[in-house]
Design a protein around this motif. Structure first.
Motif, PDB file in Angstrom:
ATOM      1  N   ASN A  40       0.811  -1.292  -0.065  1.00 35.29           N
ATOM      2  CA  ASN A  40      -0.150   0.057  -0.028  1.00 35.29           C
ATOM      3  C   ASN A  40       0.994   1.339   0.124  1.00 35.29           C
ATOM      4  OD1 ASN A  40       0.827  -0.179   2.576  1.00 35.29           O
ATOM      5  ND2 ASN A  40      -1.083   0.071   3.629  1.00 35.29           N
ATOM      6  N   GLU A  41       2.192   0.975  -0.093  1.00 42.39           N
ATOM      7  CA  GLU A  41       3.101   2.469  -0.311  1.00 42.39           C
ATOM      8  C   GLU A  41       4.237   2.056  -1.095  1.00 42.39           C
ATOM      9  OE1 GLU A  41       5.524   5.339   3.116  1.00 42.39           O
ATOM     10  OE2 GLU A  41       3.918   3.895   3.612  1.00 42.39           O
ATOM     11  N   VAL A  42       4.680   2.984  -1.519  1.00 38.66           N
ATOM     12  CA  VAL A  42       6.124   2.901  -2.251  1.00 38.66           C
ATOM     13  C   VAL A  42       6.879   4.095  -2.348  1.00 38.66           C
ATOM     14  CG1 VAL A  42       5.092   3.425  -4.658  1.00 38.66           C
ATOM     15  CG2 VAL A  42       7.011   2.248  -4.672  1.00 38.66           C
ATOM     16  N   LEU A  43       8.063   4.249  -2.267  1.00 39.04           N
ATOM     17  CA  LEU A  43       8.932   5.234  -2.118  1.00 39.04           C
ATOM     18  C   LEU A  43       9.395   5.627  -3.888  1.00 39.04           C
ATOM     19  CD1 LEU A  43      11.267   4.609   0.946  1.00 39.04           C
ATOM     20  CD2 LEU A  43       9.474   6.262   0.811  1.00 39.04           C
ATOM     21  N   ILE A  44       9.420   6.895  -4.255  1.00 38.12           N
ATOM     22  CA  ILE A  44       9.801   7.208  -5.218  1.00 38.12           C
ATOM     23  C   ILE A  44      10.944   8.378  -5.281  1.00 38.12           C
ATOM     24  CG2 ILE A  44       9.010   8.350  -7.722  1.00 38.12           C
ATOM     25  CD1 ILE A  44       6.242   7.412  -6.928  1.00 38.12           C
ATOM     26  N   SER A  45      12.042   8.071  -5.813  1.00 43.64           N
ATOM     27  CA  SER A  45      13.134   9.099  -5.963  1.00 43.64           C
ATOM     28  C   SER A  45      13.071   9.907  -7.205  1.00 43.64           C
ATOM     29  CB  SER A  45      14.446   8.181  -5.717  1.00 43.64           C
ATOM     30  OG  SER A  45      14.552   7.472  -4.704  1.00 43.64           O
ATOM     31  N   HIS A  46      13.089  11.276  -6.750  1.00 46.69           N
ATOM     32  CA  HIS A  46      13.096  12.180  -7.990  1.00 46.69           C
ATOM     33  C   HIS A  46      13.993  13.182  -7.703  1.00 46.69           C
ATOM     34  CE1 HIS A  46      11.592  14.528 -11.376  1.00 46.69           C
ATOM     35  NE2 HIS A  46      11.285  15.542 -10.392  1.00 46.69           N
ATOM     36  N   GLN A  47      14.975  13.279  -8.647  1.00 55.52           N
ATOM     37  CA  GLN A  47      16.098  14.431  -8.431  1.00 55.52           C
ATOM     38  C   GLN A  47      16.378  14.681  -7.059  1.00 55.52           C
ATOM     39  OE1 GLN A  47      14.400  17.920 -10.008  1.00 55.52           O
ATOM     40  NE2 GLN A  47      14.582  17.151 -12.123  1.00 55.52           N
ATOM     41  N   GLY A  48      16.916  13.587  -6.440  1.00 59.32           N
ATOM     42  CA  GLY A  48      17.368  13.506  -5.021  1.00 59.32           C
ATOM     43  C   GLY A  48      16.404  13.735  -4.012  1.00 59.32           C
ATOM     44  N   GLU A  49      15.270  13.508  -4.402  1.00 57.74           N
ATOM     45  CA  GLU A  49      14.080  13.888  -3.197  1.00 57.74           C
ATOM     46  C   GLU A  49      13.311  12.709  -3.180  1.00 57.74           C
ATOM     47  OE1 GLU A  49      13.543  16.269  -1.495  1.00 57.74           O
ATOM     48  OE2 GLU A  49      14.894  17.826  -2.275  1.00 57.74           O
ATOM     49  N   ARG A  50      12.955  12.182  -2.024  1.00 55.27           N
ATOM     50  CA  ARG A  50      12.040  11.088  -1.856  1.00 55.27           C
ATOM     51  C   ARG A  50      10.505  11.057  -1.784  1.00 55.27           C
ATOM     52  NH1 ARG A  50      14.524   6.577   1.826  1.00 55.27           N
ATOM     53  NH2 ARG A  50      14.307   5.341   0.146  1.00 55.27           N
ATOM     54  N   TYR A  51       9.774  10.500  -2.573  1.00 56.68           N
ATOM     55  CA  TYR A  51       8.287  10.826  -2.319  1.00 56.68           C
ATOM     56  C   TYR A  51       7.576   9.447  -1.988  1.00 56.68           C
ATOM     57  CZ  TYR A  51       9.119  15.012  -5.045  1.00 56.68           C
ATOM     58  OH  TYR A  51       9.342  16.527  -5.424  1.00 56.68           O
ATOM     59  N   HIS A  52       6.332   9.606  -1.038  1.00 60.41           N
ATOM     60  CA  HIS A  52       5.651   8.423  -0.815  1.00 60.41           C
ATOM     61  C   HIS A  52       4.489   8.220  -1.594  1.00 60.41           C
ATOM     62  CE1 HIS A  52       7.812   7.738   2.888  1.00 60.41           C
ATOM     63  NE2 HIS A  52       8.440   8.958   2.738  1.00 60.41           N
ATOM     64  N   LEU A  53       4.154   7.361  -2.470  1.00 60.00           N
ATOM     65  CA  LEU A  53       2.884   6.997  -3.007  1.00 60.00           C
ATOM     66  C   LEU A  53       2.212   6.036  -1.961  1.00 60.00           C
ATOM     67  CD1 LEU A  53       1.034   7.506  -5.494  1.00 60.00           C
ATOM     68  CD2 LEU A  53       2.022   5.540  -6.391  1.00 60.00           C
ATOM     69  N   LYS A  54       0.980   6.460  -1.509  1.00 63.49           N
ATOM     70  CA  LYS A  54       0.259   5.582  -0.640  1.00 63.49           C
ATOM     71  C   LYS A  54      -1.183   5.310  -1.247  1.00 63.49           C
ATOM     72  CE  LYS A  54       2.290   7.377   3.478  1.00 63.49           C
ATOM     73  NZ  LYS A  54       2.456   8.005   4.778  1.00 63.49           N
ATOM     74  N   LEU A  55      -1.705   4.000  -0.949  1.00 62.65           N
ATOM     75  CA  LEU A  55      -2.951   3.837  -1.236  1.00 62.65           C
ATOM     76  C   LEU A  55      -3.717   3.819  -0.009  1.00 62.65           C
ATOM     77  CD1 LEU A  55      -4.978   2.549  -3.445  1.00 62.65           C
ATOM     78  CD2 LEU A  55      -3.989   0.132  -2.607  1.00 62.65           C
ATOM     79  N   THR A  56      -4.823   4.835   0.022  1.00 63.80           N
ATOM     80  CA  THR A  56      -5.661   5.051   1.282  1.00 63.80           C
ATOM     81  C   THR A  56      -6.860   3.844   1.279  1.00 63.80           C
ATOM     82  OG1 THR A  56      -7.286   6.134   0.096  1.00 63.80           O
ATOM     83  CG2 THR A  56      -5.425   7.313   0.783  1.00 63.80           C
ATOM     84  N   ARG A  57      -7.352   3.860   2.641  1.00 62.13           N
ATOM     85  CA  ARG A  57      -8.461   2.790   2.967  1.00 62.13           C
ATOM     86  C   ARG A  57      -9.775   2.975   1.933  1.00 62.13           C
ATOM     87  NH1 ARG A  57      -9.204   3.871   8.855  1.00 62.13           N
ATOM     88  NH2 ARG A  57      -7.281   4.761   9.015  1.00 62.13           N
ATOM     89  N   ASN A  58      -9.699   4.179   1.209  1.00 61.40           N
ATOM     90  CA  ASN A  58     -10.984   4.513   0.248  1.00 61.40           C
ATOM     91  C   ASN A  58     -10.574   4.117  -1.100  1.00 61.40           C
ATOM     92  OD1 ASN A  58     -12.703   5.177   2.228  1.00 61.40           O
ATOM     93  ND2 ASN A  58     -12.031   7.497   2.176  1.00 61.40           N
ATOM     94  N   ASN A  59      -9.347   3.528  -1.224  1.00 60.63           N
ATOM     95  CA  ASN A  59      -8.691   3.111  -2.594  1.00 60.63           C
ATOM     96  C   ASN A  59      -8.445   4.368  -3.399  1.00 60.63           C
ATOM     97  OD1 ASN A  59      -7.627   0.967  -3.903  1.00 60.63           O
ATOM     98  ND2 ASN A  59      -9.735   0.777  -5.282  1.00 60.63           N
ATOM     99  N   LYS A  60      -7.883   5.405  -2.663  1.00 62.82           N
ATOM    100  CA  LYS A  60      -7.427   6.589  -3.626  1.00 62.82           C
ATOM    101  C   LYS A  60      -5.916   6.637  -3.281  1.00 62.82           C
ATOM    102  CE  LYS A  60     -11.494   8.221  -4.006  1.00 62.82           C
ATOM    103  NZ  LYS A  60     -12.170   8.269  -5.277  1.00 62.82           N
ATOM    104  N   LEU A  61      -5.189   7.311  -4.178  1.00 60.18           N
ATOM    105  CA  LEU A  61      -3.729   7.379  -4.209  1.00 60.18           C
ATOM    106  C   LEU A  61      -3.434   8.958  -3.682  1.00 60.18           C
ATOM    107  CD1 LEU A  61      -2.796   5.736  -7.566  1.00 60.18           C
ATOM    108  CD2 LEU A  61      -2.518   4.783  -5.303  1.00 60.18           C
ATOM    109  N   ILE A  62      -2.440   8.970  -2.776  1.00 58.73           N
ATOM    110  CA  ILE A  62      -1.736  10.240  -2.286  1.00 58.73           C
ATOM    111  C   ILE A  62      -0.278  10.296  -2.319  1.00 58.73           C
ATOM    112  CG2 ILE A  62      -1.269  11.462  -0.020  1.00 58.73           C
ATOM    113  CD1 ILE A  62      -4.001  10.564   0.895  1.00 58.73           C
ATOM    114  N   LEU A  63       0.266  11.264  -3.106  1.00 59.94           N
ATOM    115  CA  LEU A  63       1.505  11.241  -3.287  1.00 59.94           C
ATOM    116  C   LEU A  63       2.212  12.324  -2.271  1.00 59.94           C
ATOM    117  CD1 LEU A  63       4.039  10.807  -4.947  1.00 59.94           C
ATOM    118  CD2 LEU A  63       3.467  12.267  -6.590  1.00 59.94           C
ATOM    119  N   THR A  64       2.925  12.357  -1.617  1.00 56.13           N
ATOM    120  CA  THR A  64       3.512  13.297  -0.507  1.00 56.13           C
ATOM    121  C   THR A  64       5.081  13.272  -0.428  1.00 56.13           C
ATOM    122  OG1 THR A  64       3.653  11.630   1.458  1.00 56.13           O
ATOM    123  CG2 THR A  64       1.585  13.367   0.791  1.00 56.13           C
ATOM    124  N   LYS A  65       5.619  14.407  -0.130  1.00 52.28           N
ATOM    125  CA  LYS A  65       7.039  14.383  -0.335  1.00 52.28           C
ATOM    126  C   LYS A  65       7.842  14.232   1.168  1.00 52.28           C
ATOM    127  CE  LYS A  65      10.577  17.692  -1.696  1.00 52.28           C
ATOM    128  NZ  LYS A  65      10.729  18.965  -2.189  1.00 52.28           N
TER     129      LYS A  65
END
Length: 65
Positions: A40-65
């Motif tokens: 339900n979560e994956v880390l994404i590296s972009h230009q030296g920064e890390r982002y979290h892509l999370k799947l919520t209980r309501n089956n939505k996606l949230i991308l946070t830094k």
């Protein structure tokens, strides 16, 4: 990949539709299931920064830094 665009006739006395096919240039499609790999979560590296892509209980996606 082919994009299909549906546009309706501009002539009000005529019914029907026109189907146009246009190639999409260099757009990739990746399923969320493939990205999350049964989790339900994956880390994404972009230009030296890390982002979290999370799947919520309501089956939505949230991308946070």
């Amino acid at each position: 990949m082919i994009e299909r665009t549906l546009s309706y006739s501009e002539n009000p006395g005529r019914s029907g539709s026109l189907l146009l096919e246009q190639p999409i240039s260099s757009v990739r499609s990746i399923s969320s299931e493939s990205l999350l790999a049964n989790g339900n979560e994956v880390l994404i590296s972009h230009q030296g920064e890390r982002y979290h892509l999370k799947l919520t209980r309501n089956n939505k996606l949230i991308l946070t830094k």
